[in-house]
Enzyme design. Structure first.
Site, mmCIF file in Angstrom:
data_model
loop_
_atom_site.group_PDB
_atom_site.id
_atom_site.type_symbol
_atom_site.label_atom_id
_atom_site.label_comp_id
_atom_site.label_asym_id
_atom_site.label_seq_id
_atom_site.Cartn_x
_atom_site.Cartn_y
_atom_site.Cartn_z
ATOM 1 N N GLY A 168 31.926 152.004 32.787
ATOM 2 C CA GLY A 168 31.592 151.408 31.638
ATOM 3 C C GLY A 168 32.577 150.376 30.886
ATOM 4 O O GLY A 168 33.511 150.035 31.607
ATOM 5 N N GLY A 169 32.602 150.141 29.522
ATOM 6 C CA GLY A 169 33.639 149.774 28.954
ATOM 7 C C GLY A 169 34.957 150.370 29.235
ATOM 8 O O GLY A 169 36.108 149.494 29.212
ATOM 9 N N GLY A 403 48.633 120.102 50.035
ATOM 10 C CA GLY A 403 48.732 120.623 48.682
ATOM 11 C C GLY A 403 49.207 121.972 48.611
ATOM 12 O O GLY A 403 49.866 122.277 47.699
ATOM 13 N N ALA A 404 49.025 122.717 49.774
ATOM 14 C CA ALA A 404 49.428 124.036 50.025
ATOM 15 C C ALA A 404 50.853 124.145 49.943
ATOM 16 O O ALA A 404 51.625 125.155 49.345
ATOM 17 C CB ALA A 404 48.806 124.757 51.081
#
Length: 513
Positions: A168-169, A403-404
């Site tokens: 859960g949280g 771009g790498a």
């Protein structure tokens, strides 16, 4: 006074010993108790406990008749190799380690003390989640933990160790930490359990299949390190702490120099093939570069096409980032970009120099990658490097395309020193791809396209991808003998150790999450 002392000692012994049936059940599950875990984690006799006598003040649903001491969490401070840390360990033998108002208040206290003293914070998680009987006050307690974690981010190192359920949280607490350790078979972490999943989606899944250690270690990337047992896990936490500064104002612990500035390593050239498309294991390069061949790898089984590790070079702690040619040829994809970006940001937050080893053919192409947001993920890595103010050293081993190349801490985005081996190839793309684009019509019209292609590839490689091309244009500081990599990097770290660069005046940047 003798009577009061006796009563006090008996009560403390009763609290520390815990409920015998609960301890037996914990052991039957293959788990240690909270106090046994603290004994494994901390230096002997160094633990100082706070709020041992704390009990909840709730009264509904039978809680008034059940008010155990500690309220299901052991909290305080101790040392690891003599260095101060603050720690809390949830006690599954008390209310299943569930979090209520008093339980949360104890955690809040050690978190506040950790920040106030500039000490690392370690949380040992083993909890059934929010204590349902306390309703919104339990949720409020979690909120206080999360807010403190965010405020402490980049101020002190935060380590979460998941040794049981974390559902859960509660799962957001490890997610907000800098490092997450999990133990196979006993640790599990998810927002909604198997029963809810089956009810809502119809999928039937076990606890381990949904949120076990291997799932988070290999698929989700939530777990930084996965271990088979609690002993090795907590020993590894101790080792990690030895590599970390206590806070953002202090340097990481330094060990004696190994005179690495004169350390020549001919084996580098044996580890990395000259042929640009032949794979090798970047871990071997890491081992040759670092002191005693040791490094602490993070997210070993997630996004394996990039490696991130903490290590020492000549006694100084550094962060290592490297493409991994044996996995997808070392290309960058979404998960790899996210993994490296978070690591770069951590190192920058705690003044740990960065050494980036580059052998990257580009970003992974494909419809799935584009639709899953590779542009956004690549921008995360780009943003992380661009805003980093720590000493930054780039070493280009072979390929650095498109771009790498830019994203992997190139000169254009602010690296302090760019070094390259004689095998470096820095270009928009590989020679064959460039020729296919530039001479498509010529190749289609040629009587012998293969021969023409071979000639054009050789010509393009000679003119645009020769080892000196980038150095002549000031984008590479030096072309080094591979054997001198360790010594050159060590001397570069010495040269940059006093680097100071102020961040721009602003509230904060907008990280492309």
């Amino acid at each position: 006074m003798p009577l009061l002392r006796t009563q006090r000692d008996e009560l403390r012994e009763h609290i520390v010993d815990g409920r015998l049936d609960g301890v037996r059940r914990q052991h039957s599950l293959g788990k240690h108790t909270a106090r046994e875990r603290l004994d494994l984690l901390l230096d002997p006799d160094s633990f100082t406990e706070v709020e041992l006598y704390r009990r909840h003040q709730a009264s509904g649903l039978g809680l008034a008749e059940n008010r155990p001491y500690t309220d299901g969490v052991v909290a305080g401070s101790g040392t690891i190799d003599g260095r101060r840390v603050f720690v809390y360990a949830q006690d599954f033998t008390v209310f299943g380690g569930s979090l209520g108002e008093a339980h949360a208040a104890k955690i809040h206290k050690v978190m506040d003390l950790a920040v106030a003293t500039g000490s690392p914070l370690i949380g040992l998680n083993d909890s059934g989640g929010a204590r349902i009987q306390e309703g919104v006050m339990a949720l409020n307690g979690y909120g206080g933990i999360f807010r403190r974690q965010v405020e402490a981010s980049g101020v002190i190192p935060q380590i979460s160790v998941v040794l049981g359920p974390c559902a859960g949280g509660a799962a957001y607490s490890p997610a907000l930490a800098d490092f997450v350790f999990m133990v196979r078979d006993t640790a599990r972490m998810y927002l909604t359990g198997p029963d809810v999943v089956e009810t809502v989606t119809g999928e039937r899944v076990s606890h381990d299949e949904l949120g076990g250690a291997d799932v988070h270690g290999a698929s989700s990337g939530v777990a930084t390190v996965v271990h088979d047992d609690e002993e090795s896990c907590l020993a590894d936490v101790r080792y990690l702490v030895s590599l970390l500064p206590s806070n953002y104002l202090e340097p990481a612990p330094r060990e004696p120099s190994q005179d690495a500035g004169k350390d020549r390593r001919p084996r580098f050239a044996e580890l990395v093939p000259v042929e640009p498309n032949k794979p090798y294991d970047m871990r071997d390069v890491f081992a040759e570069l670092t002191d005693d061949g040791e490094f602490f790898e993070l997210h070993e089984r997630w996004a394996q096409n990039v490696l991130c590790a903490l290590a020492r070079i000549d006694g100084r702690v550094v962060g290592l980032v490297g493409n991994q040619p044996v996995v997808f040829a070392g290309v960058l994809d979404g998960p790899a970009s996210q993994k490296a970006a978070r690591f770069v940001r951590f190192c920058d937050a705690f003044s740990i120099p960065l050494v980036t080893l580059v052998d990257v053919p580009g970003f992974l192409p494909g419809v799935e990658q584009e639709h899953s947001g590779i542009i956004r993920h690549g921008a995360q890595l780009l943003h992380a490097y661009c805003e980093a103010t720590v000493p930054r050293i780039q070493v280009i081993l072979r390929k650095a395309y498109g771009g790498a190349y830019i994203v992997m801490d190139s000169r254009s985005i602010g690296t302090d020193l760019s070094l390259a081996w004689p095998t470096n190839q820095i270009a928009v793309m590989g020679a064959e791809g460039a020729v296919n684009v530039l001479f498509r019509k010529d190749l289609a019209a040629a009587s012998d396209p293969d021969a023409l292609r071979a000639h054009l590839v050789a010509e393009y490689t000679e003119e645009f991808m020769n080892p000196q091309y980038s150095a002549e244009r000031g984008l590479v500081d030096d072309i080094i003998d591979p054997a001198d990599t360790r010594s050159t990097v060590a001397r570069a770290l010495d040269m940059l150790q006093d680097k100071r660069k102020a961040a721009p005046q602003r509230k904060h940047g907008n990280h492309p999450i």
